[in-house]
Write a protein that holds these residues in place. Structure first.
Motif, mmCIF file in Angstrom:
data_model
loop_
_atom_site.group_PDB
_atom_site.id
_atom_site.type_symbol
_atom_site.label_atom_id
_atom_site.label_comp_id
_atom_site.label_asym_id
_atom_site.label_seq_id
_atom_site.Cartn_x
_atom_site.Cartn_y
_atom_site.Cartn_z
ATOM 1 N N ALA A 1 101.710 -61.839 -1.776
ATOM 2 C CA ALA A 1 100.712 -61.412 -0.822
ATOM 3 C C ALA A 1 101.416 -60.584 0.390
ATOM 4 O O ALA A 1 100.857 -59.626 1.107
ATOM 5 N N ALA A 2 102.541 -61.157 0.604
ATOM 6 C CA ALA A 2 103.391 -60.625 1.683
ATOM 7 C C ALA A 2 103.828 -59.144 1.380
ATOM 8 O O ALA A 2 104.219 -58.300 2.173
ATOM 9 N N ASP A 3 103.629 -58.673 0.069
ATOM 10 C CA ASP A 3 104.006 -57.521 -0.462
ATOM 11 C C ASP A 3 103.073 -56.310 0.054
ATOM 12 O O ASP A 3 103.304 -55.319 0.066
ATOM 13 N N VAL A 4 101.895 -56.619 -0.021
ATOM 14 C CA VAL A 4 100.724 -55.782 -0.136
ATOM 15 C C VAL A 4 100.791 -54.893 1.073
ATOM 16 O O VAL A 4 100.666 -53.710 0.799
ATOM 17 N N PRO A 64 96.989 -41.838 -1.963
ATOM 18 C CA PRO A 64 96.076 -40.916 -1.257
ATOM 19 C C PRO A 64 94.405 -41.055 -1.664
ATOM 20 O O PRO A 64 94.502 -41.168 -2.921
ATOM 21 N N GLY A 65 93.649 -41.450 -0.724
ATOM 22 C CA GLY A 65 92.271 -41.256 -1.216
ATOM 23 C C GLY A 65 91.908 -42.929 -1.444
ATOM 24 O O GLY A 65 90.798 -43.093 -2.166
ATOM 25 N N ALA A 66 93.003 -43.596 -1.863
ATOM 26 C CA ALA A 66 92.657 -45.046 -2.217
ATOM 27 C C ALA A 66 93.301 -46.196 -1.501
ATOM 28 O O ALA A 66 94.078 -46.932 -2.235
ATOM 29 N N PRO A 67 92.993 -46.198 -0.166
ATOM 30 C CA PRO A 67 93.686 -47.218 0.813
ATOM 31 C C PRO A 67 93.749 -48.667 0.145
ATOM 32 O O PRO A 67 94.805 -49.405 0.580
ATOM 33 N N THR A 68 92.760 -49.325 -0.480
ATOM 34 C CA THR A 68 92.475 -50.496 -0.800
ATOM 35 C C THR A 68 93.156 -50.777 -2.288
ATOM 36 O O THR A 68 93.148 -51.918 -2.909
ATOM 37 N N ARG A 69 93.675 -49.720 -3.004
ATOM 38 C CA ARG A 69 93.782 -49.950 -4.481
ATOM 39 C C ARG A 69 95.109 -51.263 -4.607
ATOM 40 O O ARG A 69 95.022 -52.013 -5.526
ATOM 41 N N HIS A 70 96.021 -51.310 -3.767
ATOM 42 C CA HIS A 70 97.150 -52.377 -3.918
ATOM 43 C C HIS A 70 96.674 -53.642 -3.550
ATOM 44 O O HIS A 70 96.845 -54.695 -4.365
ATOM 45 N N ALA A 71 95.754 -53.730 -2.726
ATOM 46 C CA ALA A 71 94.940 -55.023 -2.332
ATOM 47 C C ALA A 71 94.051 -55.412 -3.452
ATOM 48 O O ALA A 71 93.708 -56.674 -3.888
ATOM 49 N N GLU A 72 93.013 -54.526 -4.114
ATOM 50 C CA GLU A 72 92.220 -54.846 -5.284
ATOM 51 C C GLU A 72 93.089 -55.369 -6.678
ATOM 52 O O GLU A 72 92.784 -56.278 -7.184
ATOM 53 N N ARG A 73 94.367 -54.773 -6.751
ATOM 54 C CA ARG A 73 95.280 -55.203 -7.986
ATOM 55 C C ARG A 73 95.790 -56.479 -7.647
ATOM 56 O O ARG A 73 96.001 -57.381 -8.554
ATOM 57 N N PHE A 74 96.266 -56.848 -6.328
ATOM 58 C CA PHE A 74 96.655 -58.287 -6.154
ATOM 59 C C PHE A 74 95.457 -59.297 -6.239
ATOM 60 O O PHE A 74 95.481 -60.321 -6.886
ATOM 61 N N ALA A 75 94.405 -58.918 -5.958
ATOM 62 C CA ALA A 75 93.293 -59.725 -5.792
ATOM 63 C C ALA A 75 92.929 -60.012 -7.223
ATOM 64 O O ALA A 75 92.677 -61.280 -7.512
ATOM 65 N N ARG A 76 92.900 -58.995 -8.213
ATOM 66 C CA ARG A 76 92.672 -59.237 -9.550
ATOM 67 C C ARG A 76 93.835 -60.134 -9.990
ATOM 68 O O ARG A 76 93.442 -61.077 -10.925
ATOM 69 N N GLN A 77 94.928 -60.149 -9.563
ATOM 70 C CA GLN A 77 96.062 -60.968 -10.034
ATOM 71 C C GLN A 77 95.937 -62.480 -9.380
ATOM 72 O O GLN A 77 96.116 -63.527 -10.243
ATOM 73 N N GLU A 78 95.455 -62.688 -8.359
ATOM 74 C CA GLU A 78 94.971 -63.821 -7.601
ATOM 75 C C GLU A 78 93.961 -64.526 -8.561
ATOM 76 O O GLU A 78 93.913 -65.782 -8.547
ATOM 77 N N ALA A 79 92.970 -63.838 -8.955
ATOM 78 C CA ALA A 79 92.099 -64.335 -9.752
ATOM 79 C C ALA A 79 92.348 -64.714 -11.293
ATOM 80 O O ALA A 79 91.381 -65.198 -11.940
ATOM 81 N N GLY A 80 93.560 -64.397 -11.661
ATOM 82 C CA GLY A 80 93.899 -64.724 -13.027
ATOM 83 C C GLY A 80 93.614 -63.760 -13.996
ATOM 84 O O GLY A 80 93.937 -63.774 -15.119
ATOM 85 N N ALA A 81 93.186 -62.768 -13.589
ATOM 86 C CA ALA A 81 92.617 -61.415 -14.684
ATOM 87 C C ALA A 81 93.697 -60.420 -14.855
ATOM 88 O O ALA A 81 93.490 -59.602 -15.596
ATOM 89 N N GLY A 82 94.780 -60.541 -14.257
ATOM 90 C CA GLY A 82 95.748 -59.476 -14.306
ATOM 91 C C GLY A 82 97.223 -59.898 -13.669
ATOM 92 O O GLY A 82 97.239 -61.023 -13.018
ATOM 93 N N THR A 83 98.325 -59.193 -13.823
ATOM 94 C CA THR A 83 99.495 -59.480 -13.244
ATOM 95 C C THR A 83 100.105 -57.939 -12.627
ATOM 96 O O THR A 83 100.077 -57.244 -13.310
ATOM 97 N N TYR A 84 100.043 -57.945 -11.432
ATOM 98 C CA TYR A 84 100.468 -56.772 -10.674
ATOM 99 C C TYR A 84 101.916 -56.772 -10.545
ATOM 100 O O TYR A 84 102.570 -57.419 -9.753
#
Length: 174
Positions: free
Chosen positions: A14-17, A27-47
């Motif tokens: 979380a502190a990395d985001v 550029p053009g995707a300011p939420t990309r990292h947060a979205e990938r981290f949220a996917r990891q937190e949901a157990g659907a991925g590993t970022y």
């Protein structure tokens, strides 16, 4: 954790985001990292993140449920997919991308997986060559449909001609 030279590979915390937005701007995707981290937190991925001297220099995401493209799913099912591989400009060609891929393969093995897939744009011969050297073989052509939301909240849709590649992972003994 895998090391290449002085590169550390580990899952996002979380502190990395906030650091990712400063050092690996999207550029053009300011939420990309947060979205990938949220996917990891949901157990659907590993970022996975690559670090050098305390600074993030690369990233890629394992999607445990596989590629969303219907053409790919019809061919390989829910084969885990490693996507979004990117290494900071100026550091490419130094083994960071390879280290991220190897870390994704190891995590897949640890979860009992025997294959890992990834997509590559037809306009990206450098990445395709890397994946080929690492043992990934083409399985199916597809169109990757994706979108990004910009800083003003506008969503932009994209479609890229891609090829999905798969590698059978050898088992580790001992």
């Amino acid at each position: 954790m895998d090391r290449v030279d002085r590169t550390e590979i580990r899952p996002c915390r979380a502190a990395d985001v906030p650091l990712l937005g400063r050092h690996l701007a999207a550029p053009g995707a300011p939420t990309r990292h947060a979205e990938r981290f949220a996917r990891q937190e949901a157990g659907a991925g590993t970022y996975l993140l690559a670090w050098r001297d305390g600074v993030p220099v690369g990233h890629g995401q394992i999607r445990w449920d596989g590629c969303a493209a219907p053409e790919v799913r019809a061919e390989v099912g829910e084969c885990p997919e490693f996507n979004g591989l990117d290494v900071r400009a100026g550091l490419r060609g130094q083994g960071i991308g390879t280290a991220l891929i190897h870390a994704a393969e190891e995590l897949t093995r640890e979860r009992g997986g025997t294959v890992l897939g990834l997509g590559v744009g037809r306009d990206n011969p450098r990445a395709a060559a890397l994946y080929g050297r690492l043992g990934y073989v083409p399985v199916v052509a597809y169109t990757d449909h994706w979108s990004r939301t910009d800083a003003e909240g506008r969503t932009h849709a994209y479609a890229d001609a891609c090829v999905f590649l798969v590698r059978t992972l050898e088992t580790r003994n001992g």
